[in-house]
Scaffold this motif. Sequence first.
Motif, short mmCIF file in Angstrom:
data_model
loop_
_atom_site.label_atom_id
_atom_site.label_comp_id
_atom_site.label_asym_id
_atom_site.label_seq_id
_atom_site.Cartn_x
_atom_site.Cartn_y
_atom_site.Cartn_z
N ARG A 1 0.85 -1.20 0.00
CA ARG A 1 0.00 0.00 0.00
C ARG A 1 0.88 1.24 0.00
NH1 ARG A 1 -5.33 0.21 2.30
NH2 ARG A 1 -4.87 2.21 3.26
N THR A 2 0.34 2.34 -0.56
CA THR A 2 1.02 3.63 -0.46
C THR A 2 0.87 4.13 0.97
OG1 THR A 2 0.53 4.08 -2.77
CG2 THR A 2 1.09 5.99 -1.39
N LYS A 3 1.99 4.51 1.57
CA LYS A 3 1.96 4.88 3.00
C LYS A 3 1.30 6.25 3.22
CE LYS A 3 5.96 2.09 4.47
NZ LYS A 3 5.19 0.97 3.90
N ASN A 4 0.78 6.45 4.44
CA ASN A 4 0.30 7.75 4.93
C ASN A 4 -0.82 8.37 4.10
OD1 ASN A 4 2.40 7.55 6.86
ND2 ASN A 4 3.84 8.33 5.32
N ILE A 5 -1.64 7.56 3.50
CA ILE A 5 -2.84 8.11 2.83
C ILE A 5 -3.94 7.04 2.83
CG2 ILE A 5 -2.00 7.45 0.52
CD1 ILE A 5 -3.94 10.64 0.97
N SER A 6 -5.12 7.48 3.22
CA SER A 6 -6.29 6.59 3.13
C SER A 6 -7.53 7.47 3.16
CB SER A 6 -6.34 5.61 4.30
OG SER A 6 -6.64 6.31 5.49
N THR A 7 -8.61 6.96 2.65
CA THR A 7 -9.85 7.74 2.66
C THR A 7 -10.24 8.08 4.10
OG1 THR A 7 -10.51 6.61 0.64
CG2 THR A 7 -12.25 7.73 1.87
N SER A 8 -10.08 7.15 5.02
CA SER A 8 -10.48 7.44 6.41
C SER A 8 -9.57 8.52 7.02
CB SER A 8 -10.49 6.18 7.27
OG SER A 8 -9.41 5.36 6.95
N GLN A 9 -8.28 8.50 6.66
CA GLN A 9 -7.38 9.56 7.17
C GLN A 9 -7.80 10.93 6.62
OE1 GLN A 9 -3.63 7.96 5.73
NE2 GLN A 9 -2.78 7.89 7.79
N ILE A 10 -8.20 10.96 5.37
CA ILE A 10 -8.63 12.23 4.75
C ILE A 10 -9.85 12.77 5.51
CG2 ILE A 10 -9.60 13.29 2.67
CD1 ILE A 10 -7.95 11.20 1.04
N LYS A 11 -10.81 11.86 5.78
CA LYS A 11 -12.03 12.28 6.48
C LYS A 11 -11.69 12.80 7.87
CE LYS A 11 -15.25 9.09 4.16
NZ LYS A 11 -16.02 7.82 4.31
N GLN A 12 -10.76 12.10 8.56
CA GLN A 12 -10.35 12.53 9.92
C GLN A 12 -9.71 13.92 9.85
OE1 GLN A 12 -7.73 9.45 11.30
NE2 GLN A 12 -9.42 8.04 11.78
N SER A 13 -8.85 14.14 8.87
CA SER A 13 -8.16 15.44 8.76
C SER A 13 -9.17 16.56 8.51
CB SER A 13 -7.14 15.40 7.61
OG SER A 13 -6.27 14.33 7.77
N ILE A 14 -10.16 16.29 7.66
CA ILE A 14 -11.17 17.32 7.37
C ILE A 14 -11.95 17.64 8.64
CG2 ILE A 14 -13.35 17.74 6.14
CD1 ILE A 14 -12.11 16.11 3.78
N ASN A 15 -12.29 16.58 9.40
CA ASN A 15 -13.03 16.82 10.66
C ASN A 15 -12.18 17.64 11.63
OD1 ASN A 15 -15.42 15.61 10.03
ND2 ASN A 15 -14.73 13.56 10.61
N GLN A 16 -10.89 17.32 11.71
CA GLN A 16 -10.02 18.08 12.64
C GLN A 16 -9.92 19.53 12.20
OE1 GLN A 16 -6.49 15.69 12.39
NE2 GLN A 16 -7.32 14.09 13.75
N MET A 17 -9.80 19.75 10.89
CA MET A 17 -9.72 21.14 10.39
C MET A 17 -11.00 21.88 10.73
SD MET A 17 -7.96 20.22 6.77
CE MET A 17 -8.72 21.52 5.85
N ARG A 18 -12.14 21.18 10.55
CA ARG A 18 -13.42 21.84 10.82
C ARG A 18 -13.52 22.22 12.29
NH1 ARG A 18 -17.19 17.93 9.59
NH2 ARG A 18 -17.32 18.50 7.39
#
Length: 139
Positions: free
Chosen positions: A113-130
Amino acid sequence: MKTVITYGTFDMFHIGHLRLIQRLKSYGTRIIVAVSSDDFNRIKGKKVFFPYQQRKEIIANIKGVDLVIPEINWEQKIEDIKKHKVDVFIMGDDWEGKFDFLKEYCEVVYLPRTKNISTSQIKQSINQMRQSNQSKGQA
Ligand code: C2G
């Protein structure tokens, strides 16, 4: 001509998905991608952000992808491999070993797998930014 197939949800398409699809080309010249339907994602327990039609359209427009088919259940892989005369079944190695039963029908390859990227990580980052914007009183 060797035919390669892979399966996935490909929600919120990101570089990890692209790197997987790009690597398929070194295993064959005909690339098939089975994209999980919205109903099947419910069975997989995955909440998707983008509907199947949009996820399919993105994949279908990636250079080198020859065919996109719907993935509607866990059981369709053998039939797909026979129907499309697949030579190589490829998945990311988070699935290592899970599809070895397909070795009876075609080569089975698990790619890192490509490290340090996943759809769930993206969703978590967006929630943290919000949340941090809300705490600063920003929109
Ligand atoms: N992937 C990757 N690197 C990442 C993220 C994903 O190589 N950083 C790969 C996964 O290993 C998978 C493909 O990209 O091979 C699609 O990933 P998902 O959309 O998460 O698919 P998944 O939910 O694993 O569905 O029957 C198989 C399932 O439909 C697979």
